[in-house]
Write a protein that holds these residues in place. Structure first.
Motif, mmCIF file in Angstrom:
data_model
loop_
_atom_site.group_PDB
_atom_site.id
_atom_site.type_symbol
_atom_site.label_atom_id
_atom_site.label_comp_id
_atom_site.label_asym_id
_atom_site.label_seq_id
_atom_site.Cartn_x
_atom_site.Cartn_y
_atom_site.Cartn_z
ATOM 1 N N GLN A 82 0.818 -1.209 0.000
ATOM 2 C CA GLN A 82 0.000 0.000 0.000
ATOM 3 C C GLN A 82 0.855 1.264 0.000
ATOM 4 O O GLN A 82 0.631 2.182 -0.785
ATOM 5 N N CYS A 83 1.838 1.325 0.896
ATOM 6 C CA CYS A 83 2.665 2.528 0.983
ATOM 7 C C CYS A 83 3.548 2.693 -0.248
ATOM 8 O O CYS A 83 3.786 3.822 -0.699
ATOM 9 N N ASN A 102 2.858 1.709 -3.360
ATOM 10 C CA ASN A 102 2.009 2.223 -4.438
ATOM 11 C C ASN A 102 1.636 3.678 -4.192
ATOM 12 O O ASN A 102 1.614 4.497 -5.125
ATOM 13 N N TYR A 103 1.345 4.016 -2.945
ATOM 14 C CA TYR A 103 0.920 5.390 -2.653
ATOM 15 C C TYR A 103 2.068 6.382 -2.814
ATOM 16 O O TYR A 103 1.929 7.400 -3.478
ATOM 17 N N LYS A 162 2.270 9.057 -5.633
ATOM 18 C CA LYS A 162 2.173 10.466 -5.243
ATOM 19 C C LYS A 162 3.359 11.264 -5.769
ATOM 20 O O LYS A 162 3.213 12.435 -6.156
ATOM 21 N N PHE A 187 -3.414 5.259 -8.592
ATOM 22 C CA PHE A 187 -3.711 4.631 -7.300
ATOM 23 C C PHE A 187 -4.794 3.566 -7.420
ATOM 24 O O PHE A 187 -5.569 3.355 -6.490
ATOM 25 N N VAL A 214 -4.365 0.885 -4.720
ATOM 26 C CA VAL A 214 -4.320 1.349 -3.338
ATOM 27 C C VAL A 214 -5.722 1.309 -2.749
ATOM 28 O O VAL A 214 -6.685 1.774 -3.370
ATOM 29 N N ASN A 272 -8.319 2.855 -0.918
ATOM 30 C CA ASN A 272 -8.571 4.239 -0.528
ATOM 31 C C ASN A 272 -9.148 4.313 0.880
ATOM 32 O O ASN A 272 -10.013 3.519 1.259
ATOM 33 N N ILE A 287 -1.196 10.177 5.157
ATOM 34 C CA ILE A 287 -1.889 9.040 4.554
ATOM 35 C C ILE A 287 -1.075 7.750 4.670
ATOM 36 O O ILE A 287 -1.625 6.704 5.046
ATOM 37 N N PRO A 288 0.250 7.747 4.381
ATOM 38 C CA PRO A 288 1.004 6.513 4.643
ATOM 39 C C PRO A 288 0.963 6.092 6.105
ATOM 40 O O PRO A 288 0.849 4.899 6.405
ATOM 41 N N THR A 336 -2.287 4.522 6.715
ATOM 42 C CA THR A 336 -2.305 3.191 6.124
ATOM 43 C C THR A 336 -1.622 2.172 7.042
ATOM 44 O O THR A 336 -2.084 1.040 7.203
#
Length: 361
Positions: free
Chosen positions: A208-209, A211-212, A216, A301, A304, A306, A332-333, A336
């Protein structure tokens, strides 16, 4: 009270792995709080290496040897860093200093626009409110101008620290990329062998992190670059500065776009006045924001999970209050990570299963 605490401990900390993970998280948070400034180059290097590792992995999948991929990606990183330091940063600094110089004229023109509002909307806006607002803005602008004037004298130690970081960070990034498996293996040997929950959390957080954060970074480059080119073609002053601000605003969903609209509209208004040119600037800016939210974000994303908008806003407020600007950037990370920990945390029933089975008979 003791029975309640005993029940909570039994429910959430009956697993040895959960206790170890809790101690690791607590130690990590305390280390960042008390030693965050000291470890800033290391933390920044880990984040940059985390972003670049995605490019290394993709080149490796294409058949490029891993060491060649690492060296190639690292050279691209050094080139991008040099381009930012010697190309974009001086331009942004020049435009920021020019904006500070032009601030008095801008505020005088702003006052003429504001003084008309009480005449048009006497029941909603008073002249006292306009004067108070104008006075507050003038004070803040004076502080900014004073900071810019004294920056070269008061920040010499910060500049020396920055020069040290510019040497340390690239070196650390290279070794984090080159010896990633060795470093992760050394850390894993310090953990218990049976760590099913930790592995589950690590896999989710890593996916997740990764990809984010990588998505980003690409979003910042695209939105900032397109905004700069658009403002430059439209003749908007301080195009590089506005492009940087608009690009960085995507880090904070919902809030960033709303806040950045104010300086874009103000500079366009003072540069062109009320008219078609101002309208065109705002239309182009609106199109950029719409394409970012409806086209670019879904593409970057798509993998990810959301978070709910309420969770995002709470994370921005909470982590921003703890760690300031860095907390806002990584809200946000961090949210997550918290979500992954809560999802994988072992929860044991407060009742004994054997007693519940006997009660059923």
């Amino acid at each position: 009270m003791v029975r309640i605490l005993r029940g909570l401990v039994h429910k959430y900390f009956s697993d040895d792995e959960a206790v170890i993970l809790f101690l690791l998280l607590l130690g990590g948070v305390l280390a960042i709080i008390f030693f965050g400034a000291m470890l800033a180059p290391v933390i920044a290097s880990v984040i940059i290496a985390f972003i670049l590792q995605g490019l290394v992995a993709r080149l490796t999948l294409l058949g490029v040897p891993e060491l060649v991929s690492i060296i190639g990606v690292f050279v691209v990183f050094l080139g991008s860093l040099a381009g930012f330091l010697f190309g974009l940063l001086p331009l942004i600094w020049t435009q920021l200093a020019s904006l500070a110089t032009e601030a008095p004229r801008i505020f005088r023109e702003m006052r003429t626009y504001l003084e008309v509002l009480p005449e048009q909307y006497p029941n909603m806006i008073s002249m006292e409110a306009i004067n108070a607002f104008y006075g507050q803005v003038t004070v803040e602008a004076g502080h900014l101008t004073q900071w810019l004037v004294s920056f070269s004298l008061s920040s010499i130690p910060d500049l020396l620290a920055l020069l040290i970081y510019l040497v340390l960070v690239p070196i650390l990034v290279f070794f984090f990329l080159k010896d990633r498996r060795l470093l992760l293996g050394s850390l894993s040997r310090m953990l218990p062998r049976q760590r099913e929950m930790m592995n589950r959390i690590w896999l989710e957080v890593n996916q997740q992190c990764a990809n984010y954060v990588r998505g980003k970074a690409v979003e910042i480059l695209i939105v900032g670059g397109v905004s700069y080119v658009s403002f430059k073609l439209l003749g908007v002053p301080y195009a590089a500065l506005l492009g940087l601000v608009v690009g960085l605003s995507v880090v904070i969903p919902y809030i960033g776009a709303a806040v950045v609209t104010v300086p874009v509209a103000m500079i366009a208004l003072f540069a062109f006045g009320w008219g078609s040119h101002f309208i065109w600037v705002m239309v182009v800016y609106g199109i950029i924001q719409a394409l970012d939210g409806n086209v670019l974000v879904p593409v970057l994303f798509s993998e990810v999970n959301n978070l709910h908008p309420v969770v995002i806003i709470v994370a921005v407020v909470f982590f921003g209050g703890i760690w300031g600007l860095w907390g806002v950037f990584f809200a946000i990370p961090l949210a997550t990570i918290v979500k992954a920990v809560f999802s994988a945390w072992p929860v044991r029933s407060a009742h004994n299963p054997e007693q519940a089975h006997q009660a059923g008979h």
